[in-house]
Motif scaffolding. Sequence first.
Motif, short mmCIF file in Angstrom:
data_model
loop_
_atom_site.label_atom_id
_atom_site.label_comp_id
_atom_site.label_asym_id
_atom_site.label_seq_id
_atom_site.Cartn_x
_atom_site.Cartn_y
_atom_site.Cartn_z
N LEU A 142 0.84 -1.20 0.00
CA LEU A 142 0.00 0.00 0.00
C LEU A 142 0.88 1.26 0.00
N ALA A 143 1.98 1.19 0.74
CA ALA A 143 2.91 2.32 0.77
C ALA A 143 3.52 2.56 -0.61
N VAL A 144 3.91 1.48 -1.29
CA VAL A 144 4.50 1.59 -2.63
C VAL A 144 3.50 2.15 -3.62
N PHE A 145 2.27 1.61 -3.60
CA PHE A 145 1.23 2.10 -4.52
C PHE A 145 0.91 3.56 -4.23
N GLY A 146 0.86 3.92 -2.93
CA GLY A 146 0.58 5.30 -2.57
C GLY A 146 1.63 6.25 -3.13
N VAL A 147 2.90 5.86 -3.01
CA VAL A 147 4.00 6.68 -3.52
C VAL A 147 3.92 6.79 -5.04
N ILE A 148 3.70 5.67 -5.71
CA ILE A 148 3.64 5.67 -7.18
C ILE A 148 2.48 6.55 -7.68
N LEU A 149 1.30 6.36 -7.10
CA LEU A 149 0.14 7.15 -7.52
C LEU A 149 0.35 8.64 -7.25
N LEU A 193 -6.06 10.52 -8.85
CA LEU A 193 -4.86 9.77 -8.47
C LEU A 193 -4.30 10.29 -7.14
N GLY A 194 -4.27 11.61 -7.00
CA GLY A 194 -3.76 12.21 -5.77
C GLY A 194 -4.60 11.84 -4.56
N LEU A 195 -5.93 11.80 -4.76
CA LEU A 195 -6.83 11.45 -3.66
C LEU A 195 -6.63 10.00 -3.22
N PHE A 255 -4.26 5.96 0.60
CA PHE A 255 -3.33 4.85 0.84
C PHE A 255 -2.28 5.24 1.88
N LEU A 256 -1.71 6.43 1.72
CA LEU A 256 -0.63 6.85 2.62
C LEU A 256 -1.15 7.16 4.02
N LEU A 257 -2.36 7.67 4.11
CA LEU A 257 -2.96 7.91 5.43
C LEU A 257 -3.10 6.60 6.20
N ILE A 258 -3.49 5.55 5.48
CA ILE A 258 -3.61 4.22 6.11
C ILE A 258 -2.24 3.75 6.60
N VAL A 259 -1.23 3.94 5.78
CA VAL A 259 0.13 3.51 6.15
C VAL A 259 0.64 4.29 7.36
N TYR A 260 0.43 5.61 7.37
CA TYR A 260 0.88 6.43 8.49
C TYR A 260 0.23 5.96 9.80
N HIS A 261 -1.04 5.59 9.71
CA HIS A 261 -1.73 5.10 10.91
C HIS A 261 -1.22 3.71 11.30
N MET A 267 -5.85 18.40 7.91
CA MET A 267 -5.67 18.22 6.48
C MET A 267 -7.02 18.22 5.76
N LEU A 268 -8.01 17.59 6.36
CA LEU A 268 -9.36 17.54 5.78
C LEU A 268 -9.96 18.94 5.68
N LEU A 269 -9.78 19.72 6.73
CA LEU A 269 -10.29 21.10 6.73
C LEU A 269 -9.60 21.95 5.66
N TYR A 270 -8.31 21.71 5.47
CA TYR A 270 -7.57 22.47 4.45
C TYR A 270 -8.04 22.12 3.05
N TRP A 271 -8.42 20.86 2.83
CA TRP A 271 -8.96 20.46 1.52
C TRP A 271 -10.21 21.25 1.19
N PHE A 272 -11.09 21.43 2.19
CA PHE A 272 -12.36 22.11 1.96
C PHE A 272 -12.23 23.63 2.09
N LEU A 273 -11.21 24.09 2.83
CA LEU A 273 -11.00 25.52 3.03
C LEU A 273 -9.54 25.88 2.70
N PRO A 274 -9.16 25.74 1.43
CA PRO A 274 -7.75 25.93 1.04
C PRO A 274 -7.23 27.34 1.27
N TYR A 275 -8.12 28.30 1.41
CA TYR A 275 -7.67 29.68 1.63
C TYR A 275 -7.24 29.90 3.09
#
Length: 237
Positions: free
Chosen positions: A14-21, A64-66, A71-77, A132-140
Amino acid sequence: MIDLTVEKKVNVGLAVFGVILSLVGSLVATSSMGMMSADFMERGMPSMEMVYENMGLVVFGSILGLVATIFLLIVYHQWSSVLNTNVTNTINIFEYLKQKDPDKAPEYDAFLKSLRNIKVPSWPYWLFFISMLLYWFLPYLVIFSILSIVFFLIHLHNVFTVADKLQELKGKAYREFGNLPQDINAIKTRNVLIVLLLTIVTLGVYWIYLIIKLSSEINSFIEVDKVARQAILSKIS
């Protein structure tokens, strides 16, 4: 005999796929911006065909970024949950050993007392996730981006600290019981500030390496530790 198969592991795939994507998504976004700039320089105004084409690339890159982020959030946890599960399982096993070998109960108690003080707290990860979730919805609101970085660095520091303490504690315990594996220190000692500096200097390349490397090291530690504990259990049983 206690079952040791319940140990968790980090999903390196999952970490590898996350990095590649993540890399592919960034490449698509960069290509889209490059095409738009080239068309603007050539015509002064992007054609509708070019606009639609780039919108498609932007959407594709965003998807792809999403997926990569998930994937990476899962790995970090998993970094923290795998270490915490290992601590819990070790406590259960040494509680069992204390019952089976009462003559060494004081030694087991000293080890268990230190072990119970080791845990990766979950709050920095979840505050990082929420920010991070709040920044996605409120990028300003850049403050959420800054907070997400701060909380993630705290989470990463806790993972490094617990890994070091866990390996040090188990190294001493296994030497005492005569079952120290050669490579019990499978997880390298790292400083979160140095990791941050290397990530900035290498423009993110070091972080890509670390995601996969740390995941593999944690899994190697789990495997070695599992063998060591199995050897101790076999002697007692």
